[in-house]
Write a protein that holds these residues in place. Structure first.
Motif, short mmCIF file in Angstrom:
data_model
loop_
_atom_site.label_atom_id
_atom_site.label_comp_id
_atom_site.label_asym_id
_atom_site.label_seq_id
_atom_site.Cartn_x
_atom_site.Cartn_y
_atom_site.Cartn_z
N PRO A 1 -3.03 -3.53 7.07
CA PRO A 1 -3.64 -3.47 5.73
C PRO A 1 -3.40 -2.15 5.01
CG PRO A 1 -5.17 -4.40 7.34
CD PRO A 1 -4.00 -3.87 8.12
N ASP A 2 -3.36 -1.05 5.75
CA ASP A 2 -3.10 0.25 5.11
C ASP A 2 -1.70 0.31 4.53
OD1 ASP A 2 -5.63 1.17 5.74
OD2 ASP A 2 -4.99 2.12 7.62
N PHE A 3 -0.73 -0.25 5.26
CA PHE A 3 0.64 -0.26 4.75
C PHE A 3 0.76 -1.22 3.56
CE2 PHE A 3 5.09 -1.69 4.67
CZ PHE A 3 5.72 -0.45 4.56
N GLU A 4 0.01 -2.32 3.62
CA GLU A 4 0.02 -3.25 2.49
C GLU A 4 -0.48 -2.56 1.23
OE1 GLU A 4 -1.74 -7.63 1.19
OE2 GLU A 4 -2.70 -6.49 2.80
N GLN A 5 -1.53 -1.76 1.36
CA GLN A 5 -2.06 -1.01 0.22
C GLN A 5 -1.03 -0.03 -0.30
OE1 GLN A 5 -4.72 -1.74 -1.32
NE2 GLN A 5 -4.80 -0.06 -2.80
N LEU A 6 -0.31 0.63 0.61
CA LEU A 6 0.75 1.55 0.20
C LEU A 6 1.85 0.81 -0.56
CD1 LEU A 6 2.07 4.41 0.36
CD2 LEU A 6 3.18 3.62 2.46
N ALA A 7 2.23 -0.36 -0.06
CA ALA A 7 3.29 -1.14 -0.70
C ALA A 7 2.92 -1.54 -2.12
CB ALA A 7 3.61 -2.38 0.13
N LEU A 8 1.66 -1.84 -2.34
CA LEU A 8 1.23 -2.30 -3.65
C LEU A 8 0.94 -1.15 -4.62
CD1 LEU A 8 -1.14 -5.23 -2.58
CD2 LEU A 8 1.27 -5.34 -3.27
N THR A 9 0.63 0.02 -4.10
CA THR A 9 0.30 1.15 -4.97
C THR A 9 1.45 2.14 -5.11
OG1 THR A 9 -0.69 2.33 -3.09
CG2 THR A 9 -2.16 1.00 -4.48
N ASP A 10 2.28 2.27 -4.08
CA ASP A 10 3.42 3.19 -4.13
C ASP A 10 4.61 2.54 -3.43
OD1 ASP A 10 5.19 5.29 -4.22
OD2 ASP A 10 3.81 6.79 -3.41
N PRO A 11 5.21 1.55 -4.07
CA PRO A 11 6.28 0.79 -3.41
C PRO A 11 7.51 1.63 -3.07
CG PRO A 11 6.09 0.18 -5.73
CD PRO A 11 4.90 1.00 -5.41
N MET A 12 7.75 2.70 -3.81
CA MET A 12 8.88 3.58 -3.47
C MET A 12 8.65 4.24 -2.11
SD MET A 12 11.23 3.53 -5.83
CE MET A 12 11.64 3.50 -7.56
N ALA A 13 7.41 4.70 -1.87
CA ALA A 13 7.08 5.31 -0.59
C ALA A 13 7.15 4.28 0.53
CB ALA A 13 5.69 5.94 -0.64
N ALA A 14 6.67 3.07 0.26
CA ALA A 14 6.73 2.01 1.26
C ALA A 14 8.18 1.66 1.58
CB ALA A 14 5.98 0.78 0.77
N SER A 15 9.04 1.70 0.57
CA SER A 15 10.47 1.44 0.79
C SER A 15 11.06 2.46 1.74
CB SER A 15 11.22 1.46 -0.55
OG SER A 15 10.79 0.44 -1.42
N ARG A 16 10.69 3.72 1.56
CA ARG A 16 11.22 4.77 2.45
C ARG A 16 10.76 4.55 3.89
NH1 ARG A 16 10.21 7.98 -2.22
NH2 ARG A 16 8.15 8.60 -1.47
N GLU A 17 9.58 3.98 4.06
CA GLU A 17 9.06 3.72 5.41
C GLU A 17 9.91 2.70 6.16
OE1 GLU A 17 6.40 5.06 7.13
OE2 GLU A 17 6.30 6.55 5.52
N VAL A 18 10.64 1.86 5.42
CA VAL A 18 11.51 0.87 6.07
C VAL A 18 12.98 1.26 5.89
CG1 VAL A 18 9.86 -1.02 5.95
CG2 VAL A 18 11.43 -0.64 4.03
N GLY A 19 13.22 2.53 5.57
CA GLY A 19 14.58 3.04 5.56
C GLY A 19 15.32 2.93 4.25
N VAL A 20 14.63 2.65 3.15
CA VAL A 20 15.30 2.51 1.85
C VAL A 20 14.83 3.62 0.91
CG1 VAL A 20 15.63 1.08 -0.20
CG2 VAL A 20 15.59 0.03 2.08
N ASP A 21 15.75 4.50 0.56
CA ASP A 21 15.47 5.55 -0.40
C ASP A 21 16.21 5.21 -1.69
OD1 ASP A 21 15.11 7.81 -1.92
OD2 ASP A 21 15.54 9.22 -0.30
N TRP A 22 15.45 4.91 -2.74
CA TRP A 22 16.07 4.49 -4.00
C TRP A 22 16.91 5.60 -4.63
CZ3 TRP A 22 14.71 0.01 -7.33
CH2 TRP A 22 14.10 -1.01 -6.60
N MET A 23 16.79 6.82 -4.11
CA MET A 23 17.58 7.94 -4.64
C MET A 23 18.97 8.01 -4.04
SD MET A 23 15.49 9.61 -6.73
CE MET A 23 15.68 11.40 -6.78
N GLU A 24 19.17 7.33 -2.93
CA GLU A 24 20.46 7.37 -2.26
C GLU A 24 21.45 6.43 -2.94
OE1 GLU A 24 21.44 9.34 0.03
OE2 GLU A 24 19.53 10.33 0.28
N PRO A 25 22.75 6.66 -2.74
CA PRO A 25 23.35 7.76 -1.98
C PRO A 25 23.68 8.98 -2.83
CG PRO A 25 25.06 6.23 -2.56
CD PRO A 25 23.79 5.70 -3.16
#
Length: 239
Positions: A76-100
């Motif tokens: 549930p904590d990660f779900e809250q992160l995904a809904l409030t800060d999806p960029m940060a949640a993306s980084r948690e699964v290895g996706v940085d929208w700033m790359e490459p």
């Protein structure tokens, strides 16, 4: 006209031979080649850098997004992160929208929002204008997503279009179509299906297909990206 085959004939109808697709170059492809060569000539990037970026873009797929949703179902904590800060949640699964590149690209580094389905609300994404899509986390969009047929009809008749994908929703479920644009990208977080109690993150991620993340399908036990779902063709009028 049908193609008639005569037994014993050794002639080959060259007029009916399919021509290679490479003979047909679209105006967009011509523009891309000209612009790419101009950028290389002006020193904005090298041919090697372009090759590496292209290979990077082509290998992106929906697996990290599926893992993101699976983790949200379990935590549930990660779900809250995904809904409030999806960029940060993306980084948690290895996706940085700033790359490459370190600063993203004009079409990808934008506002990103994850849309959570509920028992009474179902989301589906579209880009009515062109084909905007959250590529850094879902990869390249499927061909049907870019067609005028999908783009124009989904915003007008969403239930009918979803039915053509084999997804039938009851009348008490609101269908909300989110239209991507130049600055906004969306991804759907479907509800966890029944029959998945005790499943691991890996098991859950396997049933969260690309189509589920777009919103034209729902995750189901036994249905993975390796299964071709049954779709109904968009045929109108009497059968």
């Amino acid at each position: 006209m049908g193609h008639h085959h005569h037994d014993g004939a050794d002639e080959h109808d060259h007029d009916r031979t399919v021509k290679p697709m490479v003979d047909e170059v679209t105006d967009f492809e011509v523009l891309e080649i000209a612009l790419r060569e101009l950028c290389i000539e002006k020193g904005l990037f090298t041919a090697e850098e372009h090759r590496r970026f292209t290979e990077f873009a082509e290998q992106i797929g929906p697996t990290p997004a599926a893992r993101l949703v699976a983790r949200a179902w379990l935590d549930p904590d990660f779900e809250q992160l995904a809904l409030t800060d999806p960029m940060a949640a993306s980084r948690e699964v290895g996706v940085d929208w700033m790359e490459p590149t370190g600063f993203g690209t004009p079409s990808d580094f934008v506002a990103f929002k994850i849309l959570a389905d509920t028992p009474t609300l179902h989301h589906v994404i579209v880009c009515a204008l062109c084909s905007c899509y959250p590529r850094p986390i879902l990869g390249n969009s499927p061909e049907w997503y870019r067609t005028p047929n999908y783009r124009r009809r989904l915003v007008r008749w969403p239930r009918q279009v979803l039915a053509e994908f084999g997804l039938y929703l009851s009348d008490d479920i609101e269908v909300r179509v989110e239209d991507s644009n130049q600055k906004h990208r969306f991804m759907v977080m479907p509800m966890r299906p029944e029959g998945t109690d005790g499943w691991s993150e890996d098991q859950l991620a396997e049933i969260i297909t690309r189509d589920c993340l777009i919103g034209v399908a729902l995750p189901k036990p036994g249905v993975t990206t390796n299964v071709i779902t049954d779709t109904r063709p968009a045929i109108h009028g009497a059968d």
